[in-house]
Design an enzyme around this catalytic site. Sequence first.
Site, PDB file in Angstrom:
ATOM      1  N   THR A 641      38.366 -40.947 -43.570  1.00 53.46           N
ATOM      2  CA  THR A 641      38.026 -41.925 -42.532  1.00 53.46           C
ATOM      3  C   THR A 641      37.244 -41.250 -41.405  1.00 53.46           C
ATOM      4  O   THR A 641      36.376 -41.878 -40.798  1.00 53.46           O
ATOM      5  CB  THR A 641      39.279 -42.637 -41.973  1.00 53.46           C
ATOM      6  OG1 THR A 641      40.262 -41.672 -41.604  1.00 53.46           O
ATOM      7  CG2 THR A 641      39.855 -43.593 -42.995  1.00 53.46           C
ATOM      8  N   VAL A 710      36.320 -38.701 -33.237  1.00 54.50           N
ATOM      9  CA  VAL A 710      35.136 -38.617 -34.089  1.00 54.50           C
ATOM     10  C   VAL A 710      34.328 -39.922 -34.136  1.00 54.50           C
ATOM     11  O   VAL A 710      33.317 -40.015 -34.810  1.00 54.50           O
ATOM     12  CB  VAL A 710      35.564 -38.168 -35.512  1.00 54.50           C
ATOM     13  CG1 VAL A 710      36.467 -39.212 -36.164  1.00 54.50           C
ATOM     14  CG2 VAL A 710      34.388 -37.838 -36.398  1.00 54.50           C
ATOM     15  N   GLU A 712      32.225 -41.482 -32.224  1.00 59.58           N
ATOM     16  CA  GLU A 712      30.919 -41.694 -31.613  1.00 59.58           C
ATOM     17  C   GLU A 712      29.896 -40.602 -31.874  1.00 59.58           C
ATOM     18  O   GLU A 712      28.691 -40.860 -31.912  1.00 59.58           O
ATOM     19  CB  GLU A 712      31.114 -41.894 -30.091  1.00 59.58           C
ATOM     20  CG  GLU A 712      31.736 -43.244 -29.804  1.00 59.58           C
ATOM     21  CD  GLU A 712      32.366 -43.353 -28.432  1.00 59.58           C
ATOM     22  OE1 GLU A 712      33.379 -42.677 -28.202  1.00 59.58           O
ATOM     23  OE2 GLU A 712      31.863 -44.119 -27.605  1.00 59.58           O
TER      24      GLU A 712
HETATM   25 MO1  MOS Z   1      33.119 -47.031 -27.585  1.00 62.68          MO
HETATM   26  S1  MOS Z   1      31.311 -47.530 -26.744  1.00 62.68           S
HETATM   27  O1  MOS Z   1      33.916 -46.399 -26.208  1.00 62.68           O
HETATM   28  O2  MOS Z   1      33.803 -48.412 -28.152  1.00 62.68           O
END
Ligand code: MOS
Length: 751
Positions: A641, A710, A712
């Site tokens: 994931t 992880v 972003e």
């Molecule tokens: Mo993210 S933009 O903090 O869902």
Amino acid sequence: MNDLNQSTLDHPQVVGQRTPRIDGEFKLTGRAGYTGELSVEGMLYGYPVAATIAHGTLERLDLDEALAMPGVVDIFHHANFPRLHRSPNSMGHGDQVSEVRLPFEDERIYYHGQYVALVVAESFAQARAAAQRVVARYRQETGAISSLLDGAHDSHTEGELLEDAGTTRGDPEAAFDRAAVKVDAVYHIAAESHLQMEMHATLAEWRDGGSRLVVHESSQGVFYQRNAMARIFDLAQENIEVISHYIGSGFGNKLFMWPHAVAAAGAARELGRPLKLVLPRAQDMTGGGNRPASRQRLRLGADRDGRLSAVIHDSTTETSLVDRYVDACGSATPSFYACDNLAVSQRILALNHGTPCPMRAPGEVSGIFALETAMDELAVALQMDPVELRLRNYAHEDPESGLPWSSKQLDKCLHSAAERFGWAQRDPGIGAMRDGDEIIGYGMAACTWFAGRQPCQARVELRADGTLFAACGTQDIGTGTYTIVAQTVAELTGVAVADIEVKLGETSLPTGPLSGGSMATATTLPAVAAAVRDALSALKEVATGHGGVFAGVDADSLTVAEGALSDGERSYRFAEVLEAMRLSSVNGQGSSAPGEEKKQYSFRSFGAHFVEMRVDPGISRVRVSRVVSSMDIGRAINPPTARNQVEGGIVMGIGMGLFEKLDYDPRDARLINANVADYIVPVHADIPEIDVELLDYPDFKFNEFGARGVGEIGLTGIAPAISNALYHATGKRYRDLPVTIEALLADHASA
Ligand code: MOS
């Protein structure tokens, strides 16, 4: 055997191992119950009427025809919607909203897609049909501001300069003036839609004679919505419950509540019946959040050896006329490269759009496009390999705070990804690599995202039926949070994942964090672990107390393994320990919060992307043909994931680089392509083989699990790697995103 200290997690058995999603079967069989699918007895349906102008006043609503249509119960608008309070909209107090203006607050129209009425009917089809018969008369005004990028806003002096959003160290202007080699370039990125699969949805139900509100919402932050609703409806927090069990992703636009939820709850209260509202895609795209367009100027100065002497990063991003959203493009820049002279500034320009909001790696993803493209331009100016340029400016400690990194393996990411990609075979000459009709370009970029934590609480029960239960009021937005919570409990108890029930996404549960900022994993697991330990202590007390299976034994001498307590000779399963005392369960509570470590270390994840582009100049076609990435995210709790998050980020980055763009009509600021046909995203045929490596350097200075998050980072760095590869192939520097087929054709025509 688990002895429940940090060394357990140095050699984990379940954490870090491939674990199928425990909610996978529910999702595959359609039993997961997303907000839009829920229904309750006597439920009504709401359908908003959205403004068709972006700037002016609502003069009249003709409702007679709509009100006479079958099933229509009522229509709410400025004149009859209840007067409510605004939320203080404070991140610190946990009542932040996405757009602070309440629905139907006044008759001023600030943006296309603003709600002017809410039709309520017995069925969804009836509500939608009637909404289409509501006739709204507007007085449209000229002078709508359509976009930061519409050509009318070229000056870097426009917009509001945010003094506290900037940072300066050294004397960057003087250092830039003196620099032997310089880059000074401007970058534009179009506004983008989150285009999350599941649209914004609310099911609001008032109970106990209207004194208690229960809201199902597709939300990345149920506690923030509860707290904001308490302010807006002037209720005690205890009288509001917000529930979000399954979310069809959000990417940031479901972090904080939007006005549709207030409209739904307000109408439900007026009518005394539950009400469900699911935004249609067009309204979701116009009024449900987007990444704002940005204009950035990057100035880099370096000596002839490529050592940076000046970095100046000036950004302007869009906000709306009804709220102030800041997409902080420069926030990663001060910590990225070693450089003594640096300045970052941020402006916002208010225009006639729905309020923008965070979108996956908000700010930094845009800023890293500018910075990492500028670094490539600097490498070209220096005739230096771009990987070498990055290593030469490697920040061995955080140059902004002066603190050491908790763990930073960017050099290993660069080397490993370059090796797997075959970077050494790159001929640096422009257009020098060919395959038949196609020119091949190689590009790379480094990437980063901060690592943060929030306070968190959790509860765990050990039950006499042999199962375990874990609860936390965070959410699983599709990233796998249910599963990693179960893994954590399994790790510390030796009970199988299949025997662990996890409950998330309710404000009745212990307070959990936003599912945002890539913070949920690092925030939630330590609290769950603390709750497990608390529950095991309670169990040991039961076991060693009068009449217990280990009566008289020192509780501290007992060990835990495979769902049982042991004194070294005898072993009893948790259920046996409880049965002996006729207990149905024991409970544990746990909490965690960021602490002293923040004063001692800087926490960031890093990575590197290498991209191969194929350009067919004969037909102006470009495509991404390979992506090779290495990510340093600490420990991946569930590697499949975690890798899936990076892969998804890469796909989104290919969209950002080549396809995605919200188009606003420059004449009247209306969003033209608010639908999935005209808003172009990559499809399978656009996505090549993606090779993602997750380096395994657990960051135990950050938390005992070693995980930094992880969700972003995978998106950051992809767009510049694409642009840099296009430069290598064509010799043309693409500084505006997306690099569309139209842009390529225009260059082709002028070439
Ligand atoms: Mo993210 S933009 O903090 O869902």
